[in-house]
Motif scaffolding. Structure first.
Motif, PDB file in Angstrom:
ATOM      1  N   UNK A  92       0.896  -1.156   0.000  1.00 49.39           N
ATOM      2  CA  UNK A  92       0.000   0.000   0.000  1.00 49.39           C
ATOM      3  C   UNK A  92       0.930   1.200   0.000  1.00 49.39           C
ATOM      4  N   UNK A 146     -17.739  -0.659  -4.227  1.00 56.07           N
ATOM      5  CA  UNK A 146     -17.217  -0.606  -2.859  1.00 56.07           C
ATOM      6  C   UNK A 146     -15.849   0.080  -2.833  1.00 56.07           C
ATOM      7  N   UNK A 150     -14.719   3.608  -1.142  1.00 57.81           N
ATOM      8  CA  UNK A 150     -13.560   3.737  -0.253  1.00 57.81           C
ATOM      9  C   UNK A 150     -12.741   4.962  -0.674  1.00 57.81           C
ATOM     10  N   UNK A 154     -12.021   8.109   1.626  1.00 62.47           N
ATOM     11  CA  UNK A 154     -10.633   8.411   1.971  1.00 62.47           C
ATOM     12  C   UNK A 154     -10.282   9.859   1.646  1.00 62.47           C
ATOM     13  N   UNK A 157     -12.064  12.274   3.867  1.00 65.97           N
ATOM     14  CA  UNK A 157     -11.393  12.309   5.162  1.00 65.97           C
ATOM     15  C   UNK A 157     -10.155  13.200   5.110  1.00 65.97           C
ATOM     16  N   UNK A 158      -9.361  13.010   4.083  1.00 57.73           N
ATOM     17  CA  UNK A 158      -8.140  13.810   3.934  1.00 57.73           C
ATOM     18  C   UNK A 158      -8.473  15.292   3.786  1.00 57.73           C
ATOM     19  N   UNK A 161      -9.448  16.627   7.210  1.00 60.66           N
ATOM     20  CA  UNK A 161      -8.291  16.705   8.104  1.00 60.66           C
ATOM     21  C   UNK A 161      -7.423  17.913   7.742  1.00 60.66           C
TER      22      UNK A 161
ATOM     23  N   UNK B 115     -10.528  -7.309   2.688  1.00 63.40           N
ATOM     24  CA  UNK B 115     -10.623  -6.077   3.481  1.00 63.40           C
ATOM     25  C   UNK B 115     -10.067  -6.279   4.886  1.00 63.40           C
ATOM     26  N   UNK B 118      -6.422  -6.091   4.535  1.00 66.19           N
ATOM     27  CA  UNK B 118      -6.060  -4.685   4.299  1.00 66.19           C
ATOM     28  C   UNK B 118      -6.136  -3.898   5.611  1.00 66.19           C
ATOM     29  N   UNK B 121      -3.092  -4.561   7.608  1.00 70.82           N
ATOM     30  CA  UNK B 121      -1.941  -3.842   7.064  1.00 70.82           C
ATOM     31  C   UNK B 121      -1.962  -2.383   7.521  1.00 70.82           C
ATOM     32  N   UNK B 122      -3.131  -1.767   7.479  1.00 69.51           N
ATOM     33  CA  UNK B 122      -3.233  -0.371   7.923  1.00 69.51           C
ATOM     34  C   UNK B 122      -2.919  -0.242   9.408  1.00 69.51           C
ATOM     35  N   UNK B 153      -3.539   9.162  11.329  1.00 64.29           N
ATOM     36  CA  UNK B 153      -4.981   9.369  11.205  1.00 64.29           C
ATOM     37  C   UNK B 153      -5.530   8.695   9.953  1.00 64.29           C
ATOM     38  N   UNK B 154      -4.784   8.835   8.861  1.00 65.72           N
ATOM     39  CA  UNK B 154      -5.214   8.271   7.586  1.00 65.72           C
ATOM     40  C   UNK B 154      -5.297   6.747   7.654  1.00 65.72           C
ATOM     41  N   UNK B 157      -8.082   5.617   9.879  1.00 61.38           N
ATOM     42  CA  UNK B 157      -9.352   5.748   9.156  1.00 61.38           C
ATOM     43  C   UNK B 157      -9.559   4.562   8.216  1.00 61.38           C
ATOM     44  N   UNK B 158      -8.531   4.240   7.456  1.00 59.64           N
ATOM     45  CA  UNK B 158      -8.628   3.126   6.508  1.00 59.64           C
ATOM     46  C   UNK B 158      -8.898   1.808   7.234  1.00 59.64           C
ATOM     47  N   UNK B 161     -12.538   1.757   8.296  1.00 62.58           N
ATOM     48  CA  UNK B 161     -13.431   1.612   7.151  1.00 62.58           C
ATOM     49  C   UNK B 161     -13.427   0.172   6.663  1.00 62.58           C
ATOM     50  N   UNK B 165     -16.580  -2.555   6.710  1.00 65.08           N
ATOM     51  CA  UNK B 165     -17.100  -3.157   5.481  1.00 65.08           C
ATOM     52  C   UNK B 165     -16.902  -4.670   5.477  1.00 65.08           C
TER      53      UNK B 165
END
Lengths: 181, 181
Positions: A92, A146, A150, A154, A157-158, A161, B115, B118, B121-122, B153-154, B157-158, B161, B165
């Motif tokens: 990522x 979906x 996202x 995202x 959100x950015x 912020x 997801x 993912x 990972x976040x 924060x990002x 958030x991910x 989310x 989901x």
DNA sequence: AACAACATGTAACCGGTTACATGATTGA
DNA sequence: TCAATCATGTAACCGGTTACATGTTGTT
């Protein structure tokens, strides 16, 4: 069989339905572009490699004299796609130049301006993504929509912020009390 | 003078204080890595180019017999950096393979699993970023810390989310009622 | 008639990543 | 003495972007 970035997206899109290189490019632009882009210069050579590797086959399907090759997965390509889908790793990655500007700012007003412009960029991207939602909603699979949502979430959100922080930095009271140097 | 990606980060870091190539790499890993990475293979050649272009100067500062070159900005380099900082464009790019997996999923359970992984990972990235916060907090400038907090924060958030989901897709009732095909 | 969209492809370029190669210093 | 860290650099490789090149079909 190691797949390249472009190879993965091509196999995935061909399983949804057979397509030409041109159509793959169009679909990428309408769906994965914001997190997985590809140009003709990657797509056509990769189609060639995938065909040579036996993961896809191409059949001529011209419109009059205009040649057109429609590709679809072979059993082997199907297997490669499933194999990749079953994994649970993969990068990522983010490359964010506006954020780098904020990072290197030397004054609150400068950082604030950088964040404002970053917020505007996010707003625009979110808007572009929202604009293609109807196309994603019309697909058989619900998952592209979906993914698109996202993206919208995202970037929204950015945007929020960045706007908040930009406002905070622009407020002299807060700035002074939090940065006494 | 067009700056490369690596050139921008080098100039910015050298203005904060003079450094060697090795130190630049270390600081990148402790700060911009999550949105602007660079390896030795980019840094050393770019230092050479920047020096040849007159944007930086290098001075030998060995530790015993171990050679070490410390670079700093020239007036021209300072100008180039300010010029870049004053602009308000530049790409925000994302490359997200786990999301691509969700995109190409063919069943809710598969998308849910993608997801979930993912989200994991976040969570890990957010944790890594949190871990380097103290280092960012110790700097003279408050903006690297700001950028780092944006990253935390990002990714938080991910993570949220994706978890939400994933849970929704794993719930048979919701899944059935929202995907009647 | 002209332009947008359809359609395929190559070549040059650019820049980043990885691996390789070398060697000194410091602390356990 | 051994490993980690400091320190610099090159070369091969890889893959993506951009520009170029060409031609057809459908729409206005």
């Amino acid at each position: 069989m190691e797949l390249t970035a472009t190879g993965k997206v091509i196999l995935g899109m061909l399983r949804m339905r057979p397509r030409s290189g041109y159509e793959i490019k169009g679909f990428v632009d309408d769906s994965t572009r914001f997190f997985w882009s590809a140009g003709y210069g990657s797509i056509y050579p990769e189609l060639k490699r995938l065909r040579e590797a036996g993961l896809i086959t191409g059949s001529e399907d011209p419109t009059g004299d205009r040649r057109r090759v429609v590709y679809k997965l072979t059993a082997s390509g199907e297997r490669a796609l499933d194999e990749w889908l079953a994994a649970d790793d993969g990068p990522i990655e983010l490359r964010d130049e506006p954020l780098l500007r904020a990072f290197f700012s030397t004054a609150p007003e400068q950082a604030s301006a950088a964040l404002e412009s970053k917020a505007a960029a996010h707003a625009e991207i979110a808007e572009q993504l929202s604009a293609i939602e109807p196309k994603a909603a019309a697909l058989d699979s619900p998952f592209p929509l979906l993914a698109l949502r996202y993206g919208v979430a995202l970037h929204e959100f950015s945007r929020r912020w960045c706007e908040q922080q930009a406002a905070r930095l622009a407020d002299p009271e807060v700035t002074e009390s939090e940065e006494p140097r």
